[in-house]
Design an enzyme around this catalytic site. Structure first.
Site, short mmCIF file in Angstrom:
data_model
loop_
_atom_site.label_atom_id
_atom_site.label_comp_id
_atom_site.label_asym_id
_atom_site.label_seq_id
_atom_site.Cartn_x
_atom_site.Cartn_y
_atom_site.Cartn_z
N ASN A 1 0.81 -1.22 0.00
CA ASN A 1 0.00 0.00 0.00
C ASN A 1 0.84 1.28 0.00
OD1 ASN A 1 0.97 0.01 2.63
ND2 ASN A 1 -1.02 -0.15 3.61
N LYS A 2 2.16 1.14 -0.14
CA LYS A 2 3.02 2.32 -0.17
C LYS A 2 3.16 2.86 -1.60
CE LYS A 2 3.97 2.08 4.26
NZ LYS A 2 3.36 0.83 4.68
#
Length: 369
Positions: A180-181
């Site tokens: 999710n980065k």
């Protein structure tokens, strides 16, 4: 289903992975690891990058390299993921918590000096969700009290503070490359520093503290936190699109803000402060006191419409694992508690489309009413 995160893998990821397979370089010895370290550290204007298995491992390495040991107090935010506190406790240190600023959701810098004692050794700064901590003030406090600053920039790829890249502050900074980065390797992390000796120590800690001349004789305990060549290949391909990823994240955040401007019962994230524009790592909302729904109820209603959400971080002083150890007894951090009890975040991955954002907003408005 609109998941809470959809990664974007539309660059050279497949090409670089195929190169790993065709050359046989799949382990941590492969050439993509060094390339990724060099190019990533250059982006954040650091002299050294040390790639590792994940962001939590990066924090373990950073805490050890900063020589945090038994009885050392380390100031950190109450509202964050558990990883920094885990690393401190495992090293024998004592986490000392700071409540949150209600607007930025970051640690309230005004409270730091009141927590400094003769045992305080470091400050771990964690930038939360999209806006950085006010670093000038943190660095000033640390300088006046002789404290080490460790910057957890896991959520801040591509973000800057007064034009200076996040990841460029303090003795050591750490990053995560979870899916999710803004940059992902699937799993992965990075330690960056300008100090030659600290960098060398971090490289040893990452690699079981093997010695160059006497490999299997160990003077110190380390970890096997090596990053593989395949992870680094994906990370390098992602890094090539960092500017585009940051641009898209800000577009997602601004579209949400515009669509929700007239919604009642919500507190929305700040779009900017005087030192940074929000990067919207995730798009968080906090239910106002006037809203009778709970985040759990709202998440359930959105899930019924096939929309993913995720709760906010649970504060450190409410973590059962620490309470069992006798930590944080009778401590209260009201802002962090309110964020945890009233906050959740919406789908905000790089693969999210404008149509999906509009669908989330329509469903959210319906649920709120």
């Amino acid at each position: 289903m609109i998941p809470v995160n959809t990664p974007l893998l539309d660059g050279n990821e497949k090409k670089y992975l195929l190169e790993c397979i065709e050359t046989g370089w799949i382990s941590s010895e492969g050439p993509f690891v060094k390339r990724f370290e060099e190019e990533f550290s250059s982006v954040v204007n650091r002299k050294h990058g040390i790639a590792c298995a994940n962001g939590s491992g990066a924090l373990d390495i950073a805490i050890a390299a900063a020589k945090i040991g038994p009885g050392d107090e380390v100031i950190m935010p109450a509202f964050t993921i558990i990883s920094p506190a885990f690393s401190i406790v495992r090293a024998g240190g004592v986490p000392v918590l700071i409540d949150s600023d209600p607007l930025t959701w970051n640690m309230d810098v005004d409270q730091i000096e009141s927590k400094i004692t003769a045992n305080t050794k470091a400050i771990v700064v964690v930038h939360i969700y999209g806006l950085p901590v006010d670093m000038d003030r943190v660095l000033d406090i640390a300088h006046r009290h002789g404290l080490t600053v460790i910057e957890d920039a896991a959520e801040m790829h591509g973000q800057s503070y007064r034009g200076r890249p996040c990841g460029n502050f303090g003795l050591i900074s750490t990053f995560s490359f979870y899916p999710n980065k803004h940059i992902t390797c699937g799993e992965g992390g990075m330690v960056v520093t300008d100090d030659d000796a600290v960098a060398e120590h971090c490289r040893g800690l990452r690699n079981l503290c093997f010695q160059p001349q006497r490999r299997f004789i160990h003077e110190e305990l380390g970890w096997n936190y090596r990053m593989t060549n395949m992870q680094a290949a994906v990370g390098l391909a992602q890094l090539e699109h960092l500017d585009a990823h940051v641009k898209r994240k800000r577009e997602i955040g601004e579209r949400y803000l515009n669509r929700m401007a007239a919604f009642t019962g919500l507190e929305l994230p700040l779009s900017k402060t005087d030192y940074a524009d929000n990067i919207y790592w995730v798009f968080g909302i906090v239910l106002a006191d006037s809203c009778t729904a709970t985040p759990e109820q709202l998440a359930k209603q959105l899930a019924e419409k096939k929309i993913g959400t995720r709760p906010f971080f649970w504060p450190m002083h409410w973590q059962p694992v620490f309470n069992k150890q006798g930590l944080f007894r009778n401590e209260r951090y009201p802002v962090a508690e309110r964020l945890a009890q009233r906050g959740l975040y919406l789908p905000s991955g790089l693969g999210l489309t404008n149509h999906e954002i509009d669908q989330v907003c329509e469903s959210l408005q319906s649920a709120l009413s």
